[in-house]
Design an enzyme around this catalytic site. Structure first.
Site, PDB file in Angstrom:
ATOM      1  N   HIS A   1     -16.808  -5.464  17.153  1.00 60.68           N
ATOM      2  CA  HIS A   1     -16.651  -6.685  18.086  1.00 60.68           C
ATOM      3  C   HIS A   1     -14.708  -7.746  17.137  1.00 60.68           C
ATOM      4  CE1 HIS A   1     -18.247 -10.953  18.324  1.00 60.68           C
ATOM      5  NE2 HIS A   1     -16.866 -10.825  18.452  1.00 60.68           N
TER       6      HIS A   1
ATOM      7  N   HIS B   1     -11.632  -9.126  19.076  1.00 60.79           N
ATOM      8  CA  HIS B   1     -10.201 -10.178  20.176  1.00 60.79           C
ATOM      9  C   HIS B   1      -8.963  -9.523  19.972  1.00 60.79           C
ATOM     10  CE1 HIS B   1     -14.165 -13.073  20.821  1.00 60.79           C
ATOM     11  NE2 HIS B   1     -14.095 -12.708  19.797  1.00 60.79           N
TER      12      HIS B   1
ATOM     13  N   ARG C   1      -6.964 -10.576  22.450  1.00 59.26           N
ATOM     14  CA  ARG C   1      -6.103 -11.798  23.126  1.00 59.26           C
ATOM     15  C   ARG C   1      -5.326 -11.762  24.202  1.00 59.26           C
ATOM     16  NH1 ARG C   1      -9.566 -15.256  20.942  1.00 59.26           N
ATOM     17  NH2 ARG C   1      -8.937 -15.681  18.668  1.00 59.26           N
TER      18      ARG C   1
ATOM     19  N   ASN D   1     -13.204 -12.574  26.022  1.00 59.38           N
ATOM     20  CA  ASN D   1     -12.180 -14.236  26.253  1.00 59.38           C
ATOM     21  C   ASN D   1     -10.930 -14.488  27.066  1.00 59.38           C
ATOM     22  OD1 ASN D   1     -12.593 -13.805  23.918  1.00 59.38           O
ATOM     23  ND2 ASN D   1     -13.266 -15.763  23.390  1.00 59.38           N
TER      24      ASN D   1
ATOM     25  N   ASP E   1     -18.839 -13.749  24.396  1.00 57.59           N
ATOM     26  CA  ASP E   1     -18.952 -13.666  23.189  1.00 57.59           C
ATOM     27  C   ASP E   1     -17.459 -15.220  23.431  1.00 57.59           C
ATOM     28  OD1 ASP E   1     -18.960 -13.435  20.272  1.00 57.59           O
ATOM     29  OD2 ASP E   1     -17.242 -12.907  20.868  1.00 57.59           O
TER      30      ASP E   1
ATOM     31  N   HIS F   1     -22.706 -11.233  15.138  1.00 56.93           N
ATOM     32  CA  HIS F   1     -22.685 -11.717  13.509  1.00 56.93           C
ATOM     33  C   HIS F   1     -23.268 -12.836  13.748  1.00 56.93           C
ATOM     34  CE1 HIS F   1     -21.601 -14.461  17.199  1.00 56.93           C
ATOM     35  NE2 HIS F   1     -20.994 -14.393  17.667  1.00 56.93           N
TER      36      HIS F   1
ATOM     37  N   ASN G   1     -16.366 -19.410  14.074  1.00 57.23           N
ATOM     38  CA  ASN G   1     -17.390 -19.816  13.944  1.00 57.23           C
ATOM     39  C   ASN G   1     -19.105 -18.235  14.706  1.00 57.23           C
ATOM     40  OD1 ASN G   1     -19.793 -20.915  15.398  1.00 57.23           O
ATOM     41  ND2 ASN G   1     -19.244 -21.367  17.654  1.00 57.23           N
TER      42      ASN G   1
ATOM     43  N   ASP H   1     -15.503  -9.756  13.613  1.00 55.67           N
ATOM     44  CA  ASP H   1     -15.360 -11.020  14.523  1.00 55.67           C
ATOM     45  C   ASP H   1     -13.824 -10.808  14.624  1.00 55.67           C
ATOM     46  OD1 ASP H   1     -15.375 -12.830  16.497  1.00 55.67           O
ATOM     47  OD2 ASP H   1     -16.315 -14.012  15.261  1.00 55.67           O
TER      48      ASP H   1
ATOM     49  N   HIS I   1      -5.006 -16.101  15.606  1.00 58.17           N
ATOM     50  CA  HIS I   1      -4.801 -17.469  16.209  1.00 58.17           C
ATOM     51  C   HIS I   1      -2.889 -17.316  15.704  1.00 58.17           C
ATOM     52  CE1 HIS I   1      -8.484 -18.285  18.405  1.00 58.17           C
ATOM     53  NE2 HIS I   1      -9.114 -18.320  16.727  1.00 58.17           N
TER      54      HIS I   1
END
Lengths: 430, 318
Positions: free
Chosen positions: A61, A63, A65, A95, A153, A233, A281, A308, A312
């Site tokens: 899991h 990201h 980007r 995503n 997700d 998660h 989250n 997860d 950012h």
């Protein structure tokens, strides 16, 4: 013919119930032999004295980007962060912008990963077109292009009918549907766990029930359909109980827990005085939930750990707590955070720890790694269980720095990562 | 036994009641009493903060609090600048931190901030050299409001210890209730709160109060009843049915007020919604100290500015 011999290490391979001092011979990127003595004449040698030799760790899991948010992370920087964190393989969530809801995007991500040549990157495709929760994305095309599972997700598959059909249709390919469990109407504008700390801080709460309602639904739908559902998660006692109940009835439900949900509580938001690197989250939960998660790891209800990893940019995280985006990076802190907490503090057997990060997730997503059996790809994580270091975000390979663990002194770090028999990362001696 | 005033405030900022010790609260209240005297003089100004600059950064609409700070600053001879979100570069997309750093580059001594999001003053206090004063952050704290409420009770009752203070209304969205619970509890008063169960945040009792859902039980025998505004702008329509029904169950009416002590004080932080949470006969009645609260607000804010600037003892007359 390329050969590499890893000597003097302690092989811990849950897939073979191994925990002993063995040498590992790698030939042409595959595990060729495990033995107490292997002749090293003419063979390149990697000295693993004092190190654990484990199947390459897998993070199901993350990201990455890319495409779309390359200022937060790219496939290449994410893969670099992965190997620097001890991960040989990662599964990346869809995503992105455009969303990974097509074979073209899946192929693009795979191509980027191949160019980077570091970790293996397995895309997880979108359940629904554009993550809109309205119609199924072309799952079959994505599986052909290399997708290993499906998820919307970042948001739940809110529509129960769509979730049902996804669980049915995905059986055609034997891949799991991964759900981010959240009832958005209960979350509302919540930004942290609903409870005493949120009340004191005056921040809007996200109730545990928002996650538990959706987890309960998913177990019911998995039971109805016979499909494989993987709860992403898990952060609450109730959600974990639903998974445990489902497993008890033979439902094909599995789950993961993140390092931050195990190691931190909602008190971190107060202690850090609204540091937005404590905002994710699902949110950091209260101690009763965290204790239940740790028990779930120890008793085997939790199938695997996953970060997860959600990079950012600092410019986005510098905002007011309500306005900052949800998410923290995790790849480069996951192993020491979980080793320190679970093995050192809670006495989780090392073999179980390794399984949670390698053989278990590889099995759930049917990935090639996760084992050191002869003939397996030589994806290997070397662990230095005695190494102590302080988390320093300035040294991250990730493009982003949004970690809640900065400054923590931890014991038990990865020492090297091998992918396909090649050393793709080694810890600098300090 | 009353709390002994601390010699000074420890921190450079006032971000909330939570970080204050009882001695610090006592110091602010005692200083505020002296500040009240300044307002009673023909020339309502002392030079205590001459040459000091205060930026009033109001990122959320406010009339009473902003004016109150401004009056306090002027009475202490500080130079003040007003900055409100609508006229600022915030509307051009500048972040709060950048706005604050730009303002700080002009070398102010104080930054008074009102913000719609909880924690914004704390985030700024960490990075700014100037003293940050929280003038209300989201549903978190409103420390100068709690201090002025305490000053009002103290002046009327001679002290806070042993007082039973009942706070009624929209507890979920109120920063006033949080700061008041923390302060009153720390100073030895008993705090009861009441409101519709759908507007009571979880584990509210842990802040140091008794939680009631029936207003009548909460105000029975109380020394002070403090009514909170129902914050319609902060919620949708699902938290309680109607304003009409709210009045039926949670408004302070003359009949309900009879349940409290005979000389019970009636307070409200304002702005009042007459006929919603408070009946005009009570708001304008003999037990109401609502306008005294406003007067005391200036004195408390003067005290906070004065003490954070390093002042002690009585400010010298001009």
């Amino acid at each position: 013919m390329s050969r590499l011999l890893i000597k003097h290490g302690r092989v811990v391979d849950p897939s073979q119930r191994l925990d002993e001092g063995l040498n590992v011979l790698i030939v042409d990127g595959k595990v060729a032999r495990l033995a107490e003595r292997i002749e090293d004449k003419g063979t390149e040698v990697l000295d693993a004295t004092g190190l654990v030799i484990a199947p390459g760790f897998v993070d199901v899991h993350v990201h990455l980007r890319e495409p779309g948010f390359e200022y937060k992370e790219t496939v290449a920087t994410g893969a670099a962060a992965a190997v620097a964190g001890g991960f040989a393989s990662v599964c990346c969530m869809p995503n992105t912008q455009p969303v990974n809801d097509s074979a073209a995007v899946t192929e693009f991500i795979r191509a980027r990963a191949t160019e980077a040549g570091l970790a293996r990157v397995y895309p997880i495709g979108a359940v629904s077109k554009g993550l809109q929760g309205e119609e199924l994305a072309e799952m079959g095309e994505m599986v052909r292009a290399g997708a290993v599972g499906f998820s919307d997700d970042g948001r739940p598959v809110h529509n129960s009918y769509l979730m049902r059909r996804a669980l049915e249709y995905a059986q055609l390919f034997g891949v799991p549907v991964v759900d981010h469990c959240e009832d958005p109407s209960l979350t509302g504008k919540g930004v942290m766990h609903e409870g005493g700390v949120a009340t004191r801080l005056g921040l809007r709460g996200i109730p545990a029930a928002a996650e538990e309602i959706m987890a309960a639904r998913d177990v019911v739908l998995a039971e109805l359909t016979g499909g494989k559902v993987h709860i992403a998660h898990v952060s609450t006692r109730g959600a974990l109980d639903r998974v445990r109940d489902g497993k008890g009835r033979g439902v094909a439900v599995t789950c993961e827990v993140t390092p931050h949900h195990l190691a931190l509580t909602d008190q971190a938001v107060a202690d850090s005085e609204y540091d937005t690197d404590t905002k994710m989250n699902p949110p950091l939960r209260s101690p009763d939930h965290v204790e239940a998660l740790i028990r779930g790891v120890l008793d085997g209800t939790v199938d695997c750990l996953a970060t997860d990893h959600a990079p950012h940019h600092a410019d986005e995280k510098v905002l007011e707590y309500d306005l900052a985006p949800f998410g923290v990076v995790g790849l480069e802190t996951a192993i020491p955070v979980t080793y320190d907490l679970l093995v050192r503090r809670h006495k989780l057997p090392l073999r179980m720890f390794v399984a949670l990060w390698s053989s278990n997730p590889a099995r759930l997503f049917r990935l090639p790694g996760g084992s050191l059996k002869v003939g397996s790809p030589a994806d290997i994580t070397l662990l230095d269980l005695e190494a102590r270091a302080t988390v320093n975000p300035d040294r991250f390979r990730s493009l982003s720095r949004n970690t809640p663990f900065a400054g923590q002194r931890l014991k038990g770090w990865p020492a090297a990562t091998l992918v396909g028999g090649k050393v793709v990362w080694r810890r600098e001696r300090r | 036994m009353s709390v002994k005033a601390a010699p000074r405030l420890r921190g450079k900022d006032l971000v909330g009641i939570d970080p204050l010790s009882p001695g610090e609260i006592q110091l602010i209240l005692e200083t505020a009493e002296q500040m009240r005297d300044i307002a009673a003089r023909p020339i309502k100004k002392v030079p205590a903060l001459r040459g000091k600059t205060v930026v009033n950064l109001f990122m959320e609409a406010s009339t009473r609090t902003r004016f109150s700070f401004e009056v306090a600053e002027k009475r202490l001879s500080a130079d003040s600048l007003n900055f409100s979100a609508t006229t600022s570069s915030v509307s051009k997309g500048e972040t709060l931190v950048d706005t604050a750093l730009n303002l700080e580059a002009m070398q102010p001594d104080f930054l008074v901030i009102r913000h719609q999001y909880a924690g914004a003053p704390h985030q700024l206090a960490r990075i700014l050299k100037s003293s940050v004063i929280n003038a209300g952050d989201g549903a978190h704290e409103h420390p100068t409001q709690a201090l002025l409420d305490a000053l009002t009770i103290r002046m009327r009752r001679g002290g806070l210890e042993g007082q039973v203070v009942s706070i009624v209304g929209d507890l979920q969205h109120s920063r006033v209730v949080r700061s008041n619970i923390l302060l009153l509890n720390r100073m030895g008063a008993t705090v009861r709160v009441a409101g519709p169960p759908s507007l009571i945040p979880l584990e509210m009792d842990k802040l140091g109060c008794q939680v009631y859902t029936r207003m009548e039980e909460a105000i029975a025998g109380a020394d002070v009843v403090m009514m909170l505004r129902i914050q319609l702008e902060r919620q949708g329509r699902m938290n309680f049915p109607t304003v009409r029904e709210y009045y039926d169950f949670f408004a302070l009416t003359p009949e309900r007020l009879k349940l409290a002590k005979k000389d019970c004080l009636v307070m409200h932080p304002g702005p009042m919604n007459r006929g919603v949470e408070i009946d005009s006969r009570v708001a304008d009645g003999p037990q109401s100290v609502i306008l005294e609260q406003v007067t005391n607000g200036v004195a408390v804010r003067m005290a906070v500015l004065y003490l954070l600037a390093g002042g002690h003892g009585e400010p010298t007359a001009d």
